[in-house]
Design an enzyme around this catalytic site. Structure first.
Site, mmCIF file in Angstrom:
data_model
loop_
_atom_site.group_PDB
_atom_site.id
_atom_site.type_symbol
_atom_site.label_atom_id
_atom_site.label_comp_id
_atom_site.label_asym_id
_atom_site.label_seq_id
_atom_site.Cartn_x
_atom_site.Cartn_y
_atom_site.Cartn_z
ATOM 1 N N TYR A 1 -37.892 -32.162 44.571
ATOM 2 C CA TYR A 1 -36.791 -32.291 42.996
ATOM 3 C C TYR A 1 -35.692 -30.820 42.868
ATOM 4 O O TYR A 1 -35.881 -30.187 42.867
ATOM 5 C CB TYR A 1 -37.859 -32.352 42.204
ATOM 6 C CG TYR A 1 -37.125 -32.240 40.601
ATOM 7 C CD1 TYR A 1 -36.135 -33.706 40.179
ATOM 8 C CD2 TYR A 1 -36.126 -31.332 39.816
ATOM 9 C CE1 TYR A 1 -35.572 -33.675 38.892
ATOM 10 C CE2 TYR A 1 -35.849 -31.740 39.022
ATOM 11 C CZ TYR A 1 -35.166 -32.746 38.264
ATOM 12 O OH TYR A 1 -34.332 -33.335 37.085
ATOM 13 N N GLU B 1 -29.301 -35.128 39.307
ATOM 14 C CA GLU B 1 -30.262 -35.383 39.409
ATOM 15 C C GLU B 1 -30.475 -36.412 41.059
ATOM 16 O O GLU B 1 -30.396 -37.076 41.494
ATOM 17 C CB GLU B 1 -31.148 -35.792 38.757
ATOM 18 C CG GLU B 1 -32.880 -35.896 38.723
ATOM 19 C CD GLU B 1 -33.551 -36.384 37.907
ATOM 20 O OE1 GLU B 1 -33.863 -35.460 36.936
ATOM 21 O OE2 GLU B 1 -32.832 -37.643 37.176
#
Ligand code: GDP
Ligand code: MN
Length: 383
Positions: free
Chosen positions: A107, A195
């Site tokens: 992530y 993101e």
């Protein structure tokens, strides 16, 4: 303004971040053709602005173009519902992209840390899943790296953060590069969020952005005309989408008392007063400076699109905005929209007397102070 995944990936690609090849389609035949060009082994992904598409059934892998086309036929027009978005969103387009052979999922994100007034890069080896859940159950698994606005990031700082986040050594070099490019993409695109989840480590040892979510700061959209065109269809909420089209500053809230005012501060104050009086504000709406009757009417119309509205509070402090213009707008709205809910207006300032005179004899209730107006609308709406 949130961008779709395919647009987000284009923004990242421009900054040199590796993204899988792919194109969007709004029908099965186009999807099949794109899949064929990509060699058949593809992933078909619903382009809706919500998280958790995978779990909602909006992301699927295929080995041949035919099946990718068939799935697209199934998906388009369907409403996807996820935990993050229980009301769901209808799929209008899909992204057909080459399949990534994922070995590990990480992530990465870049956002603004307002407390320290710096960008922060968030890094975790626990990718692919909901990051809010990781933050709640295992906060140690997320490393945070602040970006100095003058110096930017040095490689050793990034490496230190990667170690903290338990990113395996084999992925670190490519991730150092990717993080620097994500920060560049954030700055260049005037983003307020970048993101990548999952940031995929492939079986052949490459780091690729398998998913991307970019949001652009609304106040900088004028600098990105290529992206700005998508503002309307990217709003989550149909009334907010309509507001964007009409150029009205409107934010939908969860309550049932509509609120219209001029000036963001006064509108927020009105929201607070309604809440303090026991009411549930339904929206934020700033008519803007110097609003004429037409605009006021359009604003009333917009607020009343929300079917749950039980009452409407109009709070105007006239400066550049003339209260008689506002009153004319309210009257036109009352006549043409056939409002079934109580309306309380507090108008004060430039041409307030003329405005109040115009409103005499209308079904509208007037008030002199903001607090009195809030209390009156709450009593009338729920009474
Ligand atoms: P989201 O659920 O809306 O975040 O959509 P994602 O694009 O992140 O896809 C959800 C999950 O599907 C990912 O976490 C991956 O596990 C999987 N996935 C997506 N694209 C690919 C791909 O190209 N190859 C493989 N093997 N899995 C993928
Ligand atoms: Mn994802």
């Amino acid at each position: 303004m949130k961008l779709h995944e395919y647009q987000s990936k284009a923004v990242l690609a421009q900054a040199g971040v590796p993204v899988p090849k792919g194109s969007v389609a709004d029908n099965a035949e186009d999807a099949r053709r794109i899949a064929e060009q990509l060699g058949g082994r593809v992933v078909v992904k619903a382009q809706v602005l919500m998280g958790g598409r995978g779990k909602a059934g909006g992301v699927k892998l295929f080995d041949d173009a035919e099946s990718a086309g068939n799935f697209t036929r199934e998906l388009i027009g369907k409403r996807l519902v996820s935990v993050q978005n229980p009301q769901g969103m209808v799929v209008e387009r899909v992204l057909v992209a080459e399949q990534v052979d994922i070995a590990e999922e990480y992530y990465l994100s870049v956002l603004l840390d307002r407390d320290v007034q710096k960008l922060v890069v968030m890094i975790s080896a626990k990718g692919g899943m909901d990051i809010e859940e990781v933050a709640a159950t295992d906060p140690e698994a997320i490393a945070r790296l602040h970006v100095d606005p003058a110096w930017g990031l040095c490689d050793y700082q990034i490496r230190e953060a990667l170690r903290q986040a338990s990113i395996p050594p084999h992925a670190r070099s490519q991730m150092v590069t990717m993080i620097k490019r994500l920060v560049r993409a954030y700055v260049d695109a005037d983003a307020d969020l970048v993101e990548v989840n999952p940031c995929a480590w492939t079986t052949d040892g490459r780091l690729v952005a398998a998913d991307a979510k970019v949001s652009i700061d609304d106040n900088a959209l004028f600098r990105h005309p290529d992206l700005a065109g998508t503002a309307e269809d990217s709003a989550d909420d149909p009334i907010e989408a309509e507001a964007a089209k009409r150029g009205i500053a409107y934010v939908r809230l969860k309550g049932d008392i509509g609120i219209i005012g001029n000036g963001a501060g006064l509108v927020m104050c009105s929201i607070d007063e309604v809440a303090a009086a026991g009411g549930r504000p339904a929206n934020f709406l700033d008519v803007g400076g110097g609003a004429k009757a037409d605009r006021v009417k359009a604003c009333v119309e917009l607020v009343m699109m929300d079917p749950g509205i039980k009452g409407l509070l109009i709070n105007i402090f006239g400066g550049i905005t003339r209260c008689d213009e506002v009153a004319r707008g309210i009257l036109e709205a009352l006549q043409q929209l056939d409002l079934k809910v109580p309306v309380v207006a507090r108008i004060e300032g430039t041409a307030a007397d003329e405005g109040r005179k115009l409103l005499e004899g209308s079904p509208l209730v007037s008030a002199t102070t903001m607090r009195e107006a809030a209390q009156k609308i709450v009593a009338l709406a729920y009474g």
